[in-house]
Enzyme design. Sequence first.
Site, mmCIF file in Angstrom:
data_model
loop_
_atom_site.group_PDB
_atom_site.id
_atom_site.type_symbol
_atom_site.label_atom_id
_atom_site.label_comp_id
_atom_site.label_asym_id
_atom_site.label_seq_id
_atom_site.Cartn_x
_atom_site.Cartn_y
_atom_site.Cartn_z
ATOM 1 C CE LYS A 220 -0.185 -34.672 -26.240
ATOM 2 N NZ LYS A 220 0.583 -34.692 -27.485
ATOM 3 N NE ARG A 230 -3.194 -40.704 -29.994
ATOM 4 C CZ ARG A 230 -3.327 -41.121 -28.746
ATOM 5 N NH1 ARG A 230 -3.930 -42.270 -28.492
ATOM 6 N NH2 ARG A 230 -2.853 -40.395 -27.747
ATOM 7 C CE LYS A 274 -2.919 -32.263 -27.955
ATOM 8 N NZ LYS A 274 -1.819 -32.976 -28.504
ATOM 9 C CE1 TYR A 339 -6.527 -30.136 -36.311
ATOM 10 C CE2 TYR A 339 -7.702 -30.369 -34.226
ATOM 11 C CZ TYR A 339 -6.599 -30.625 -35.013
ATOM 12 O OH TYR A 339 -5.550 -31.348 -34.498
HETATM 13 N N1 LIG Z 1 2.228 -35.919 -29.777
HETATM 14 C C1 LIG Z 1 1.542 -35.666 -30.932
HETATM 15 C C2 LIG Z 1 0.299 -34.870 -30.824
HETATM 16 N N2 LIG Z 1 0.318 -33.546 -31.053
HETATM 17 C C3 LIG Z 1 -1.011 -33.116 -31.010
HETATM 18 C C4 LIG Z 1 -1.826 -34.214 -30.728
HETATM 19 C C5 LIG Z 1 -3.315 -34.234 -30.624
HETATM 20 C C6 LIG Z 1 -4.026 -33.125 -31.330
HETATM 21 C C7 LIG Z 1 -5.480 -33.368 -31.580
HETATM 22 O O1 LIG Z 1 -6.068 -34.362 -31.119
HETATM 23 O O2 LIG Z 1 -6.071 -32.538 -32.259
HETATM 24 C C8 LIG Z 1 -1.005 -35.320 -30.585
HETATM 25 C C9 LIG Z 1 -1.549 -36.673 -30.345
HETATM 26 C C10 LIG Z 1 -1.103 -37.491 -29.234
HETATM 27 O O3 LIG Z 1 -0.431 -37.027 -28.321
HETATM 28 O O4 LIG Z 1 -1.423 -38.662 -29.279
#
Ligand SMILES: NCc1[nH]cc(CCC(=O)O)c1CC(=O)O
Length: 351
Positions: A220, A230, A274, A339
């Site tokens: 990630k 967010r 991701k 989504y």
């Molecule tokens: N840790 C939480 C999390 N789980 C999924 C996403 C992002 C998913 C998206 O942008 O669709 C995030 C945001 C982040 O790490 O700041």
Amino acid sequence: MAIKYGRPIELREVARGNASAAPALDLTVRPRRNRKAEWARRLVRENVLTTDDLIWPLFLIDGSNKREAISSMPGVERLSVDQAVREAERAMKLTIPCLALFPYTEPSLRDEHGSEATNPDNLVCQAVRAIKKEFPDIGILCDVALDPFTSHGHDGLIADGRILNDETVAVLVRQALVQAEAGCDIIAPSDMMDGRVGAIREGLDHAGLLDVQIMAYAAKYASAFYGPFRDAIGSAKTLTGDKRTYQMDSANTDEALREVELDIAEGADMVMVKPGMPYLDVVRRVKDTFAMPTFAYQVSGEYAMIAAAAGNGWLDGERAMMESLLAFKRAGADGVLTYFAPKAAEKIRAQ
Ligand SMILES: NCc1[nH]cc(CCC(=O)O)c1CC(=O)O
Ligand SMILES: [Mg+2]
């Protein structure tokens, strides 16, 4: 005989001498033949997107009969639990195998320690129970990380401006346990603390939750593409600084392999990369190296880009959606968190 483009040079001369109807280019191999009609294209198609490839992320909000638009994600809403159950029904009808749940936590419930994350009656746990009660046959994935629950918007505990790894992992294990006890099928740690997959596996096993799977957000990256997410969970305004001491540097791919290897060794059943589209090279390397069930997350910012351009009439939204999702299959992904899931499923089933 000298060969050029598959035909002996000598024979090329003969062919040239022929009728005036002869093709201008003397080609034996014409790749376009296999594209000449829809049936021919279908016959040689290498990759296919099906509804089985989709995981549908839903945003939850407290209340009942409530749906709230998210301005940076046109077409996506925050849903009260009863509405999430309705969407679960829609997912069942569309044969989408799995939902992912993300809460918008009321600001009054957020604190420095993300305490609400381990409340067995928090919004996520309520939704898991409600969905499982009506639709036990749909898979439910729950994110494990503290950011929806912390006042500072970080995924872990902080002391003196530093994210505490091991202390955070202890809380994440408790978060995973309340979710699994509520009926969650797949625990998906997205926090990027070191050692959390192993600790969560041990916690689940110790509680007798042997069949609860782990999908590790293994590679990630610290990404600008999480912006709209967010907004959706309400951490954009409160987030102090960035997440670069725990999420990966977008310049790296060898490091992704090391992260994935660790998570597999610690007990991950499935791994995830991701964001998605900007990291398809990583998806391919991970799949080729480990041959594990490999998923990609087409994150909020990727969704927002396509939705916004489509909304402005700058590109054909449906075609861009399907092309982007097929790209994940081509890169080796076994499935995609997106989504677009309900829209894509509708389109697939209409074909
Ligand atoms: N840790 C939480 C999390 N789980 C999924 C996403 C992002 C998913 C998206 O942008 O669709 C995030 C945001 C982040 O790490 O700041
Ligand atoms: Mg790791």
